[in-house]
Write an enzyme that holds these catalytic residues in place. Sequence first.
Site, PDB file in Angstrom:
ATOM      1  N   TRP A 129       0.837  -1.207   0.000  1.00  0.00           N
ATOM      2  CA  TRP A 129       0.000   0.000   0.000  1.00  0.00           C
ATOM      3  C   TRP A 129       0.864   1.247   0.000  1.00  0.00           C
ATOM      4  O   TRP A 129       1.890   1.288   0.694  1.00  0.00           O
ATOM      5  CB  TRP A 129      -0.860  -0.033   1.268  1.00  0.00           C
ATOM      6  CG  TRP A 129      -1.348   1.285   1.768  1.00  0.00           C
ATOM      7  CD1 TRP A 129      -0.611   2.236   2.415  1.00  0.00           C
ATOM      8  CD2 TRP A 129      -2.681   1.809   1.670  1.00  0.00           C
ATOM      9  NE1 TRP A 129      -1.411   3.318   2.738  1.00  0.00           N
ATOM     10  CE2 TRP A 129      -2.677   3.075   2.284  1.00  0.00           C
ATOM     11  CE3 TRP A 129      -3.870   1.320   1.138  1.00  0.00           C
ATOM     12  CZ2 TRP A 129      -3.825   3.868   2.382  1.00  0.00           C
ATOM     13  CZ3 TRP A 129      -5.009   2.102   1.237  1.00  0.00           C
ATOM     14  CH2 TRP A 129      -4.990   3.348   1.845  1.00  0.00           C
ATOM     15  N   GLU A 131      -4.210  18.571   7.077  1.00  0.00           N
ATOM     16  CA  GLU A 131      -3.077  17.655   6.973  1.00  0.00           C
ATOM     17  C   GLU A 131      -2.114  18.119   5.869  1.00  0.00           C
ATOM     18  O   GLU A 131      -2.494  18.871   4.974  1.00  0.00           O
ATOM     19  CB  GLU A 131      -3.569  16.241   6.641  1.00  0.00           C
ATOM     20  CG  GLU A 131      -4.532  15.665   7.684  1.00  0.00           C
ATOM     21  CD  GLU A 131      -4.818  14.188   7.453  1.00  0.00           C
ATOM     22  OE1 GLU A 131      -4.611  13.398   8.387  1.00  0.00           O
ATOM     23  OE2 GLU A 131      -5.252  13.819   6.343  1.00  0.00           O
ATOM     24  N   ASP A 181       0.371   9.136   1.069  1.00  0.00           N
ATOM     25  CA  ASP A 181       0.982  10.435   0.744  1.00  0.00           C
ATOM     26  C   ASP A 181       2.406  10.387   0.190  1.00  0.00           C
ATOM     27  O   ASP A 181       3.241   9.648   0.713  1.00  0.00           O
ATOM     28  CB  ASP A 181       1.094  11.297   1.999  1.00  0.00           C
ATOM     29  CG  ASP A 181      -0.126  11.264   2.873  1.00  0.00           C
ATOM     30  OD1 ASP A 181      -1.151  10.736   2.454  1.00  0.00           O
ATOM     31  OD2 ASP A 181      -0.043  11.777   4.011  1.00  0.00           O
ATOM     32  N   PHE A 203       4.921   8.666  10.040  1.00  0.00           N
ATOM     33  CA  PHE A 203       3.925   9.351   9.216  1.00  0.00           C
ATOM     34  C   PHE A 203       4.602  10.372   8.301  1.00  0.00           C
ATOM     35  O   PHE A 203       5.815  10.514   8.280  1.00  0.00           O
ATOM     36  CB  PHE A 203       2.881  10.018  10.127  1.00  0.00           C
ATOM     37  CG  PHE A 203       1.793   9.072  10.603  1.00  0.00           C
ATOM     38  CD1 PHE A 203       1.958   7.693  10.572  1.00  0.00           C
ATOM     39  CD2 PHE A 203       0.587   9.570  11.079  1.00  0.00           C
ATOM     40  CE1 PHE A 203       0.950   6.825  11.009  1.00  0.00           C
ATOM     41  CE2 PHE A 203      -0.428   8.722  11.513  1.00  0.00           C
ATOM     42  CZ  PHE A 203      -0.249   7.352  11.489  1.00  0.00           C
ATOM     43  N   SER A 204       3.767  11.121   7.582  1.00  0.00           N
ATOM     44  CA  SER A 204       4.266  11.952   6.488  1.00  0.00           C
ATOM     45  C   SER A 204       5.269  13.006   6.921  1.00  0.00           C
ATOM     46  O   SER A 204       5.264  13.465   8.064  1.00  0.00           O
ATOM     47  CB  SER A 204       3.095  12.635   5.793  1.00  0.00           C
ATOM     48  OG  SER A 204       2.453  11.686   4.993  1.00  0.00           O
TER      49      SER A 204
HETATM   50  C1  FRU Z   1      -2.771  12.038   5.166  1.00  0.00           C
HETATM   51  C2  FRU Z   1      -2.284  11.349   6.401  1.00  0.00           C
HETATM   52  C3  FRU Z   1      -1.243  12.181   7.101  1.00  0.00           C
HETATM   53  C4  FRU Z   1      -0.486  11.175   7.892  1.00  0.00           C
HETATM   54  C5  FRU Z   1      -0.480  10.001   6.962  1.00  0.00           C
HETATM   55  C6  FRU Z   1      -0.522   8.682   7.650  1.00  0.00           C
HETATM   56  O1  FRU Z   1      -3.207  11.199   4.161  1.00  0.00           O
HETATM   57  O2  FRU Z   1      -3.374  11.075   7.249  1.00  0.00           O
HETATM   58  O3  FRU Z   1      -1.767  13.240   7.865  1.00  0.00           O
HETATM   59  O4  FRU Z   1       0.810  11.626   8.189  1.00  0.00           O
HETATM   60  O5  FRU Z   1      -1.618  10.136   6.140  1.00  0.00           O
HETATM   61  O6  FRU Z   1      -0.336   7.639   6.750  1.00  0.00           O
END
Ligand code: FRU
Length: 493
Positions: free
Chosen positions: A35, A221, A38, A97-98
Amino acid sequence: MKDHLQEARDFEQKYLPSVSPEILPRFHVTAGVGWINDPNGFSVYKGEYHLFFQYYPYATKWGPMHWGHVKTRDFIHWERLPAALAPDEKYDADGCFSGSAIELPDGRHLLMYTGTRNVRRTNGVVNTYQTQCLAVGDGLNYHKYEGNPVLGAADLSEGGSPTDFRDPRIWYDEGRYWAVVGNRPADGSGSILLFESEDAFHWHFCSVLASCHNQYGRMWECPDFFELEEKHVLLTSPQDMTAIGLEFHPGNSTLCLIGTYDREARHLMRENVQAIDYGTDFYAPQTVLTPDGRRVMIAWMQSWESSSCTLKSLPFFGQMTVPRELHVINGRLYQTPVRELLDQRGVRIHYNNVLISGETNLQGIRGRCLDMTVTVRPQSRTNPYRYFRLQLAKDGEHVTVIRHKPENNTIRVDRSRSGFPHDIVNVRDIPISPGRDELKLRIILDRYSLELFINDGEQAASFVIYTPESASSITFSADDAAMIDVEKYDLEV
Ligand code: FRU
Protein backbone atom coordinates in the site's frame (compact mmCIF):
# COMPACT_ATOMS: atom_id res chain seq x y z
CA MET A 1 13.28 -4.24 18.98
CA LYS A 2 12.98 -6.31 15.78
CA ASP A 3 14.70 -4.89 12.74
CA HIS A 4 11.54 -3.79 10.97
CA LEU A 5 13.41 -2.00 8.20
CA GLN A 6 15.44 -5.07 7.28
CA GLU A 7 12.26 -7.11 7.38
CA ALA A 8 10.61 -4.72 4.91
CA ARG A 9 13.65 -4.73 2.64
CA ASP A 10 13.80 -8.54 2.68
CA PHE A 11 10.12 -8.68 1.84
CA GLU A 12 10.64 -6.30 -1.10
CA GLN A 13 13.57 -8.34 -2.39
CA LYS A 14 11.53 -11.49 -2.22
CA TYR A 15 8.33 -10.28 -3.86
CA LEU A 16 9.18 -7.33 -6.13
CA PRO A 17 11.05 -9.31 -8.80
CA SER A 18 7.92 -11.35 -9.54
CA VAL A 19 5.73 -8.28 -10.19
CA SER A 20 5.29 -7.99 -13.94
CA PRO A 21 5.72 -4.49 -15.41
CA GLU A 22 2.60 -5.32 -17.45
CA ILE A 23 0.42 -4.74 -14.41
CA LEU A 24 2.07 -1.54 -13.19
CA PRO A 25 1.20 1.97 -14.28
CA ARG A 26 3.64 2.94 -17.02
CA PHE A 27 4.82 6.25 -15.58
CA HIS A 28 2.95 6.84 -12.34
CA VAL A 29 4.67 5.88 -9.10
CA THR A 30 3.33 2.86 -7.20
CA ALA A 31 4.82 0.55 -4.63
CA GLY A 32 4.89 -2.66 -6.68
CA VAL A 33 3.89 -4.53 -3.55
CA GLY A 34 1.75 -3.23 -0.74
CA TRP A 35 0.00 0.00 0.00
CA ILE A 36 1.05 3.62 -0.51
CA ASN A 37 -0.48 6.92 0.48
CA ASP A 38 0.98 10.43 0.74
CA PRO A 39 4.09 11.51 -1.13
CA ASN A 40 6.86 12.39 1.33
CA GLY A 41 10.32 13.92 1.16
CA PHE A 42 10.01 15.16 -2.44
CA SER A 43 13.43 16.79 -2.78
CA VAL A 44 16.52 17.27 -4.89
CA TYR A 45 19.44 15.32 -3.50
CA LYS A 46 22.81 15.15 -5.27
CA GLY A 47 21.21 16.21 -8.53
CA GLU A 48 18.39 13.66 -8.52
CA TYR A 49 14.77 13.92 -7.43
CA HIS A 50 13.97 11.70 -4.49
CA LEU A 51 10.45 10.78 -3.57
CA PHE A 52 9.39 8.86 -0.49
CA PHE A 53 5.89 7.80 0.37
CA GLN A 54 3.69 6.46 3.12
CA TYR A 55 4.04 2.74 2.72
CA TYR A 56 2.89 -0.57 4.14
CA PRO A 57 4.67 -3.29 2.17
CA TYR A 58 2.81 -6.34 3.48
CA ALA A 59 -0.78 -5.78 2.30
CA THR A 60 -2.86 -3.59 0.03
CA LYS A 61 -4.29 -1.75 2.99
CA TRP A 62 -3.02 0.89 5.39
CA GLY A 63 -0.87 -0.46 8.23
CA PRO A 64 2.00 0.70 10.43
CA MET A 65 3.58 3.29 8.21
CA HIS A 66 7.02 2.87 6.65
CA TRP A 67 8.62 5.20 4.12
CA GLY A 68 9.01 3.73 0.64
CA HIS A 69 11.55 5.32 -1.69
CA VAL A 70 12.06 6.01 -5.40
CA LYS A 71 14.19 8.46 -7.36
CA THR A 72 14.22 9.95 -10.85
CA ARG A 73 16.04 12.37 -13.12
CA ASP A 74 13.07 13.22 -15.33
CA PHE A 75 9.89 12.73 -13.21
CA ILE A 76 8.80 9.96 -15.61
CA HIS A 77 11.22 7.05 -15.15
CA TRP A 78 11.49 6.14 -11.49
CA GLU A 79 14.04 3.85 -9.92
CA ARG A 80 12.80 1.82 -7.01
CA LEU A 81 14.99 1.94 -3.90
CA PRO A 82 14.71 -0.10 -0.72
CA ALA A 83 12.37 1.09 2.03
CA ALA A 84 13.91 4.02 3.90
CA LEU A 85 12.17 4.11 7.28
CA ALA A 86 10.28 1.63 9.43
CA PRO A 87 8.46 2.12 12.73
CA ASP A 88 11.07 0.78 15.08
CA GLU A 89 11.58 3.31 17.86
CA LYS A 90 9.48 4.04 20.90
CA TYR A 91 8.50 7.46 19.53
CA ASP A 92 7.40 6.10 16.12
CA ALA A 93 6.36 2.58 17.07
CA ASP A 94 2.92 3.04 15.46
CA GLY A 95 4.12 4.67 12.29
CA CYS A 96 6.54 6.95 10.52
CA PHE A 97 3.92 9.35 9.22
CA SER A 98 4.27 11.95 6.49
CA GLY A 99 7.08 14.44 6.21
CA SER A 100 9.62 16.05 3.95
CA ALA A 101 13.33 16.18 3.12
CA ILE A 102 16.17 18.57 2.39
CA GLU A 103 19.83 18.32 1.37
CA LEU A 104 22.09 19.64 4.15
CA PRO A 105 25.17 21.74 3.38
CA ASP A 106 27.42 18.87 4.52
CA GLY A 107 25.94 16.62 1.82
CA ARG A 108 23.64 14.55 4.01
CA HIS A 109 19.96 14.06 3.21
CA LEU A 110 17.71 15.02 6.10
CA LEU A 111 14.23 13.51 6.50
CA MET A 112 11.73 15.15 8.84
CA TYR A 113 8.69 13.04 9.66
CA THR A 114 5.98 12.47 12.24
CA GLY A 115 6.52 9.75 14.79
CA THR A 116 3.23 8.24 15.95
CA ARG A 117 2.82 6.35 19.18
CA ASN A 118 -0.40 4.87 20.55
CA VAL A 119 -0.83 4.40 24.27
CA ARG A 120 -3.66 2.17 25.48
CA ARG A 121 -5.14 3.39 28.75
CA THR A 122 -6.44 1.02 31.42
CA ASN A 123 -10.01 1.97 30.36
CA GLY A 124 -9.25 0.68 26.84
CA VAL A 125 -9.10 4.10 25.20
CA VAL A 126 -6.12 4.57 22.90
CA ASN A 127 -4.31 7.91 23.06
CA THR A 128 -2.19 8.85 20.08
CA TYR A 129 0.87 11.06 20.40
CA GLN A 130 2.51 12.65 17.41
CA THR A 131 5.95 14.26 17.45
CA GLN A 132 8.33 15.48 14.77
CA CYS A 133 11.45 13.40 14.19
CA LEU A 134 14.54 13.39 11.99
CA ALA A 135 16.60 10.85 10.08
CA VAL A 136 19.79 11.51 8.13
CA GLY A 137 21.20 9.52 5.26
CA ASP A 138 23.02 9.27 1.97
CA GLY A 139 20.14 8.81 -0.47
CA LEU A 140 19.87 5.09 0.28
CA ASN A 141 20.26 4.39 4.00
CA TYR A 142 18.91 6.59 6.77
CA HIS A 143 19.57 6.66 10.51
CA LYS A 144 17.18 8.13 12.98
CA TYR A 145 18.58 11.08 14.91
CA GLU A 146 19.51 10.31 18.52
CA GLY A 147 17.91 13.59 19.65
CA ASN A 148 14.42 12.50 18.44
CA PRO A 149 11.77 13.74 18.79
CA VAL A 150 12.75 17.30 17.94
CA LEU A 151 9.27 18.78 18.33
CA GLY A 152 6.58 17.61 20.73
CA ALA A 153 3.66 18.67 22.86
CA ALA A 154 5.72 21.31 24.68
CA ASP A 155 6.37 23.14 21.40
CA LEU A 156 2.74 23.67 20.44
CA SER A 157 0.91 26.97 20.46
CA GLU A 158 -1.70 27.46 23.20
CA GLY A 159 -4.43 24.81 23.07
CA GLY A 160 -2.72 22.79 20.31
CA SER A 161 -3.39 19.07 20.18
CA PRO A 162 -0.49 16.60 20.68
CA THR A 163 -2.69 13.97 18.98
CA ASP A 164 -3.12 15.82 15.71
CA PHE A 165 0.33 17.27 15.16
CA ARG A 166 1.80 16.00 11.94
CA ASP A 167 3.30 16.19 8.47
CA PRO A 168 6.28 18.58 8.78
CA ARG A 169 7.37 20.34 5.59
CA ILE A 170 10.92 21.70 5.82
CA TRP A 171 12.67 24.38 3.70
CA TYR A 172 15.60 26.79 3.92
CA ASP A 173 15.20 30.56 3.54
CA GLU A 174 16.55 33.78 5.04
CA GLY A 175 19.57 31.90 6.44
CA ARG A 176 17.46 29.50 8.50
CA TYR A 177 15.44 26.31 8.32
CA TRP A 178 11.68 26.51 8.55
CA ALA A 179 8.98 23.89 8.87
CA VAL A 180 5.21 24.02 8.67
CA VAL A 181 3.29 21.35 10.57
CA GLY A 182 -0.45 20.59 10.68
CA ASN A 183 -2.13 20.88 14.08
CA ARG A 184 -5.58 20.97 15.64
CA PRO A 185 -6.06 24.00 17.90
CA ALA A 186 -8.58 24.38 20.70
CA ASP A 187 -11.50 25.12 18.30
CA GLY A 188 -11.14 21.57 16.98
CA SER A 189 -10.40 22.62 13.41
CA GLY A 190 -7.04 22.97 11.69
CA SER A 191 -4.08 25.27 11.81
CA ILE A 192 -0.66 25.34 10.26
CA LEU A 193 2.15 26.03 12.71
CA LEU A 194 5.47 27.51 11.67
CA PHE A 195 8.70 26.42 13.38
CA GLU A 196 12.25 27.62 12.86
CA SER A 197 15.76 26.29 13.39
CA GLU A 198 19.34 27.47 12.92
CA ASP A 199 20.75 24.03 12.14
CA ALA A 200 17.73 21.84 11.18
CA PHE A 201 18.17 19.81 14.39
CA HIS A 202 17.05 22.20 17.14
CA TRP A 203 13.61 23.65 16.57
CA HIS A 204 11.30 26.15 18.19
CA PHE A 205 7.80 27.48 17.64
CA CYS A 206 7.54 30.64 15.57
CA SER A 207 3.90 31.44 14.69
CA VAL A 208 0.52 30.23 13.55
CA LEU A 209 0.90 30.66 9.79
CA ALA A 210 -2.78 30.05 8.94
CA SER A 211 -5.93 28.81 10.64
CA CYS A 212 -9.07 27.06 9.50
CA HIS A 213 -11.52 28.40 12.13
CA ASN A 214 -13.85 25.58 11.10
CA GLN A 215 -14.34 27.22 7.71
CA TYR A 216 -12.65 24.72 5.39
CA GLY A 217 -12.98 21.31 6.95
CA ARG A 218 -11.34 20.52 10.27
CA MET A 219 -7.84 19.11 10.80
CA TRP A 220 -5.50 20.37 8.07
CA GLU A 221 -3.08 17.66 6.97
CA CYS A 222 0.07 17.70 4.86
CA PRO A 223 0.88 21.41 4.48
CA ASP A 224 3.28 22.79 1.90
CA PHE A 225 4.21 26.47 1.73
CA PHE A 226 6.22 28.29 -0.94
CA GLU A 227 6.64 31.46 -2.92
CA LEU A 228 5.35 31.40 -6.48
CA GLU A 229 5.25 34.29 -8.92
CA GLU A 230 5.19 37.02 -6.28
CA LYS A 231 2.56 35.30 -4.18
CA HIS A 232 2.79 32.77 -1.40
CA VAL A 233 0.90 29.52 -1.67
CA LEU A 234 -0.19 27.22 1.11
CA LEU A 235 -1.38 23.77 0.08
CA THR A 236 -3.11 21.59 2.63
CA SER A 237 -5.52 18.66 2.77
CA PRO A 238 -8.45 19.24 5.14
CA GLN A 239 -10.31 16.37 6.75
CA ASP A 240 -14.08 16.46 7.31
CA MET A 241 -14.77 19.11 4.67
CA THR A 242 -18.40 19.98 4.01
CA ALA A 243 -19.22 20.63 0.38
CA ILE A 244 -19.00 24.24 -0.81
CA GLY A 245 -20.72 24.56 -4.18
CA LEU A 246 -18.77 22.58 -6.73
CA GLU A 247 -15.49 23.95 -5.40
CA PHE A 248 -15.02 21.61 -2.44
CA HIS A 249 -16.37 18.09 -2.11
CA PRO A 250 -17.11 16.60 1.30
CA GLY A 251 -14.70 14.42 3.24
CA ASN A 252 -10.95 14.49 2.71
CA SER A 253 -10.48 17.41 0.37
CA THR A 254 -7.70 19.71 -0.82
CA LEU A 255 -7.22 23.40 -0.32
CA CYS A 256 -4.97 26.03 -1.86
CA LEU A 257 -4.62 29.39 -0.12
CA ILE A 258 -2.93 32.09 -2.17
CA GLY A 259 -1.85 35.32 -0.53
CA THR A 260 0.90 37.52 0.81
CA TYR A 261 3.36 36.36 3.43
CA ASP A 262 3.73 38.87 6.25
CA ARG A 263 7.32 38.14 7.26
CA GLU A 264 7.04 40.29 10.41
CA ALA A 265 4.05 38.46 11.85
CA ARG A 266 5.02 35.25 10.03
CA HIS A 267 1.46 34.94 8.86
CA LEU A 268 -0.13 34.24 5.49
CA MET A 269 -2.66 36.91 4.56
CA ARG A 270 -4.97 34.98 2.33
CA GLU A 271 -6.38 36.53 -0.81
CA ASN A 272 -7.78 33.59 -2.75
CA VAL A 273 -9.01 30.16 -1.81
CA GLN A 274 -9.62 27.26 -4.19
CA ALA A 275 -9.54 23.50 -4.48
CA ILE A 276 -6.31 22.08 -5.85
CA ASP A 277 -7.79 19.29 -7.96
CA TYR A 278 -11.42 18.66 -8.88
CA GLY A 279 -11.31 14.92 -9.54
CA THR A 280 -12.21 12.00 -7.33
CA ASP A 281 -8.63 11.01 -6.52
CA PHE A 282 -6.18 13.55 -5.24
CA TYR A 283 -4.79 14.13 -1.75
CA ALA A 284 -1.78 15.28 0.25
CA PRO A 285 0.21 17.01 -2.52
CA GLN A 286 3.83 17.97 -1.98
CA THR A 287 6.15 20.10 -4.10
CA VAL A 288 9.81 20.37 -5.00
CA LEU A 289 11.71 23.33 -6.41
CA THR A 290 13.75 22.15 -9.40
CA PRO A 291 17.25 23.49 -10.10
CA ASP A 292 15.82 25.38 -13.10
CA GLY A 293 13.31 27.16 -10.86
CA ARG A 294 10.10 25.21 -11.45
CA ARG A 295 7.71 24.42 -8.60
CA VAL A 296 6.64 20.81 -9.27
CA MET A 297 3.83 19.12 -7.36
CA ILE A 298 2.99 15.45 -6.94
CA ALA A 299 0.06 13.99 -4.97
CA TRP A 300 -1.47 10.72 -3.91
CA MET A 301 -3.89 9.89 -6.75
CA GLN A 302 -6.48 8.24 -4.57
CA SER A 303 -9.24 9.23 -2.16
CA TRP A 304 -9.30 7.97 1.40
CA GLU A 305 -13.00 7.30 1.02
CA SER A 306 -12.54 4.66 -1.70
CA SER A 307 -9.25 3.35 -0.35
CA SER A 308 -10.67 0.01 0.71
CA CYS A 309 -11.81 -0.61 -2.87
CA THR A 310 -8.80 -2.55 -4.00
CA LEU A 311 -8.61 -4.89 -6.97
CA LYS A 312 -7.86 -8.39 -5.73
CA SER A 313 -5.78 -9.10 -8.83
CA LEU A 314 -3.19 -6.41 -8.06
CA PRO A 315 -0.44 -6.80 -5.43
CA PHE A 316 -0.20 -3.04 -4.90
CA PHE A 317 -2.57 -0.23 -4.08
CA GLY A 318 -2.26 3.53 -4.47
CA GLN A 319 -0.37 5.60 -7.03
CA MET A 320 0.92 9.13 -7.45
CA THR A 321 -0.24 11.73 -9.96
CA VAL A 322 1.94 12.79 -12.83
CA PRO A 323 4.22 15.55 -11.45
CA ARG A 324 2.83 18.96 -12.37
CA GLU A 325 4.37 22.39 -12.85
CA LEU A 326 2.62 25.10 -10.87
CA HIS A 327 1.91 28.72 -11.69
CA VAL A 328 -0.16 31.50 -10.19
CA ILE A 329 -2.06 33.37 -12.89
CA ASN A 330 -4.60 36.06 -11.97
CA GLY A 331 -4.67 34.79 -8.40
CA ARG A 332 -5.36 31.19 -9.40
CA LEU A 333 -3.23 28.08 -9.19
CA TYR A 334 -2.55 26.58 -12.61
CA GLN A 335 -1.03 23.17 -13.15
CA THR A 336 0.33 21.37 -16.19
CA PRO A 337 2.11 18.03 -16.48
CA VAL A 338 5.90 18.39 -16.20
CA ARG A 339 7.45 19.32 -19.53
CA GLU A 340 9.55 16.12 -19.39
CA LEU A 341 6.39 14.27 -20.41
CA LEU A 342 6.67 15.90 -23.86
CA ASP A 343 9.82 13.85 -24.48
CA GLN A 344 7.73 10.69 -24.21
CA ARG A 345 5.38 11.68 -26.99
CA GLY A 346 5.42 9.26 -29.92
CA VAL A 347 3.47 9.44 -33.17
CA ARG A 348 1.34 12.57 -33.54
CA ILE A 349 -2.13 12.32 -35.00
CA HIS A 350 -4.02 15.55 -35.44
CA TYR A 351 -7.23 16.93 -36.88
CA ASN A 352 -8.34 20.51 -37.31
CA ASN A 353 -11.84 21.91 -37.61
CA VAL A 354 -13.79 18.67 -37.55
CA LEU A 355 -17.52 19.19 -37.24
CA ILE A 356 -18.88 16.78 -34.65
CA SER A 357 -22.54 15.98 -34.26
CA GLY A 358 -23.58 12.31 -33.84
CA GLU A 359 -21.10 9.93 -32.27
CA THR A 360 -17.88 10.01 -34.28
CA ASN A 361 -14.62 8.06 -34.34
CA LEU A 362 -11.58 9.71 -35.82
CA GLN A 363 -9.13 7.41 -37.47
CA GLY A 364 -6.03 6.87 -35.33
CA ILE A 365 -7.56 8.50 -32.27
CA ARG A 366 -7.60 5.72 -29.75
CA GLY A 367 -5.35 4.32 -27.04
CA ARG A 368 -4.82 3.99 -23.33
CA CYS A 369 -1.42 5.51 -22.71
CA LEU A 370 -1.60 8.89 -24.30
CA ASP A 371 -1.39 12.65 -24.16
CA MET A 372 -4.27 14.19 -26.10
CA THR A 373 -5.51 17.75 -26.40
CA VAL A 374 -9.01 18.42 -27.68
CA THR A 375 -10.10 21.98 -28.41
CA VAL A 376 -13.84 22.49 -28.68
CA ARG A 377 -15.77 25.49 -30.01
CA PRO A 378 -19.21 26.24 -31.39
CA GLN A 379 -19.67 26.06 -35.16
CA SER A 380 -20.39 29.77 -35.06
CA ARG A 381 -21.26 32.44 -32.51
CA THR A 382 -24.93 32.10 -33.30
CA ASN A 383 -24.85 28.35 -33.09
CA PRO A 384 -23.61 27.21 -29.66
CA TYR A 385 -23.64 23.54 -28.72
CA ARG A 386 -25.80 22.27 -25.83
CA TYR A 387 -23.24 19.70 -24.87
CA PHE A 388 -20.04 18.17 -26.11
CA ARG A 389 -19.14 14.63 -25.10
CA LEU A 390 -15.89 12.74 -25.27
CA GLN A 391 -15.86 9.05 -24.43
CA LEU A 392 -12.68 7.14 -23.81
CA ALA A 393 -11.35 3.87 -22.40
CA LYS A 394 -14.31 2.46 -24.26
CA ASP A 395 -15.51 -0.93 -25.49
CA GLY A 396 -18.94 -2.57 -25.45
CA GLU A 397 -18.95 -2.67 -21.67
CA HIS A 398 -16.72 0.14 -20.45
CA VAL A 399 -16.60 3.86 -20.96
CA THR A 400 -15.32 6.96 -19.17
CA VAL A 401 -17.21 10.08 -20.16
CA ILE A 402 -16.13 13.72 -20.19
CA ARG A 403 -19.01 16.06 -20.97
CA HIS A 404 -19.06 19.83 -21.30
CA LYS A 405 -22.27 21.80 -20.82
CA PRO A 406 -21.68 25.48 -21.60
CA GLU A 407 -25.05 26.42 -20.06
CA ASN A 408 -23.84 25.79 -16.50
CA ASN A 409 -20.09 26.13 -17.01
CA THR A 410 -19.30 22.63 -15.88
CA ILE A 411 -17.45 19.63 -17.06
CA ARG A 412 -18.75 16.33 -15.82
CA VAL A 413 -16.51 13.30 -15.62
CA ASP A 414 -18.31 10.00 -15.16
CA ARG A 415 -16.33 6.84 -14.43
CA SER A 416 -19.32 4.66 -13.47
CA ARG A 417 -18.29 2.16 -16.13
CA SER A 418 -14.54 2.32 -15.68
CA GLY A 419 -13.77 -1.06 -14.17
CA PHE A 420 -14.55 -0.44 -10.50
CA PRO A 421 -16.62 -3.22 -8.96
CA HIS A 422 -17.54 -0.83 -6.13
CA ASP A 423 -20.22 1.71 -5.38
CA ILE A 424 -17.96 4.71 -4.92
CA VAL A 425 -18.12 8.35 -6.00
CA ASN A 426 -18.05 8.01 -9.76
CA VAL A 427 -19.20 11.39 -11.01
CA ARG A 428 -17.68 14.81 -10.50
CA ASP A 429 -18.91 18.15 -11.82
CA ILE A 430 -16.02 20.52 -12.30
CA PRO A 431 -16.72 24.26 -12.33
CA ILE A 432 -14.92 26.09 -15.13
CA SER A 433 -14.59 29.78 -15.86
CA PRO A 434 -17.33 31.25 -18.06
CA GLY A 435 -17.14 33.34 -21.17
CA ARG A 436 -14.52 31.55 -23.22
CA ASP A 437 -14.60 31.17 -26.98
CA GLU A 438 -13.23 27.68 -26.80
CA LEU A 439 -12.55 24.93 -24.33
CA LYS A 440 -9.26 23.09 -24.17
CA LEU A 441 -9.05 19.64 -22.62
CA ARG A 442 -5.70 17.96 -22.16
CA ILE A 443 -6.03 14.32 -21.24
CA ILE A 444 -3.27 12.15 -19.83
CA LEU A 445 -4.08 8.45 -19.73
CA ASP A 446 -2.06 5.70 -18.08
CA ARG A 447 -3.09 2.14 -17.23
CA TYR A 448 -5.10 3.08 -14.16
CA SER A 449 -5.72 6.80 -14.43
CA LEU A 450 -7.19 9.73 -16.25
CA GLU A 451 -5.81 13.18 -15.52
CA LEU A 452 -7.60 16.10 -17.06
CA PHE A 453 -6.11 19.59 -17.45
CA ILE A 454 -8.70 22.15 -18.47
CA ASN A 455 -7.91 25.40 -20.29
CA ASP A 456 -4.13 25.19 -19.95
CA GLY A 457 -4.31 23.97 -16.37
CA GLU A 458 -6.77 26.43 -14.87
CA GLN A 459 -8.44 23.34 -13.40
CA ALA A 460 -7.02 19.87 -13.01
CA ALA A 461 -8.96 16.72 -12.17
CA SER A 462 -7.56 13.27 -11.39
CA PHE A 463 -9.41 9.96 -11.56
CA VAL A 464 -8.45 6.36 -10.94
CA ILE A 465 -9.90 3.97 -13.51
CA TYR A 466 -9.53 0.21 -13.66
CA THR A 467 -10.84 -0.29 -17.18
CA PRO A 468 -9.11 -3.17 -18.99
CA GLU A 469 -6.52 -1.90 -21.44
CA SER A 470 -8.28 -3.51 -24.36
CA ALA A 471 -11.00 -0.86 -23.95
CA SER A 472 -9.22 1.80 -25.98
CA SER A 473 -11.77 3.48 -28.25
CA ILE A 474 -12.35 7.20 -28.18
CA THR A 475 -15.46 8.87 -29.58
CA PHE A 476 -16.81 12.40 -29.82
CA SER A 477 -20.36 13.70 -30.00
CA ALA A 478 -22.24 16.98 -29.60
CA ASP A 479 -25.72 18.42 -29.56
CA ASP A 480 -26.37 19.63 -32.03
CA ALA A 481 -22.84 20.22 -33.28
CA ALA A 482 -19.41 21.44 -32.22
CA MET A 483 -16.16 22.09 -34.00
CA ILE A 484 -13.05 20.38 -32.63
CA ASP A 485 -9.29 20.13 -33.07
CA VAL A 486 -7.56 17.04 -31.78
CA GLU A 487 -3.88 16.43 -31.22
CA LYS A 488 -3.00 13.01 -29.90
CA TYR A 489 0.31 11.44 -28.99
CA ASP A 490 0.85 7.94 -27.73
CA LEU A 491 3.12 8.04 -24.73
CA GLU A 492 6.06 5.74 -25.30
CA VAL A 493 7.35 5.28 -21.80
C1 FRU B 1 -2.77 12.04 5.17
C2 FRU B 1 -2.28 11.35 6.40
C3 FRU B 1 -1.24 12.18 7.10
C4 FRU B 1 -0.49 11.17 7.89
C5 FRU B 1 -0.48 10.00 6.96
C6 FRU B 1 -0.52 8.68 7.65
O1 FRU B 1 -3.21 11.20 4.16
O2 FRU B 1 -3.37 11.07 7.25
O3 FRU B 1 -1.77 13.24 7.86
O4 FRU B 1 0.81 11.63 8.19
O5 FRU B 1 -1.62 10.14 6.14
O6 FRU B 1 -0.34 7.64 6.75
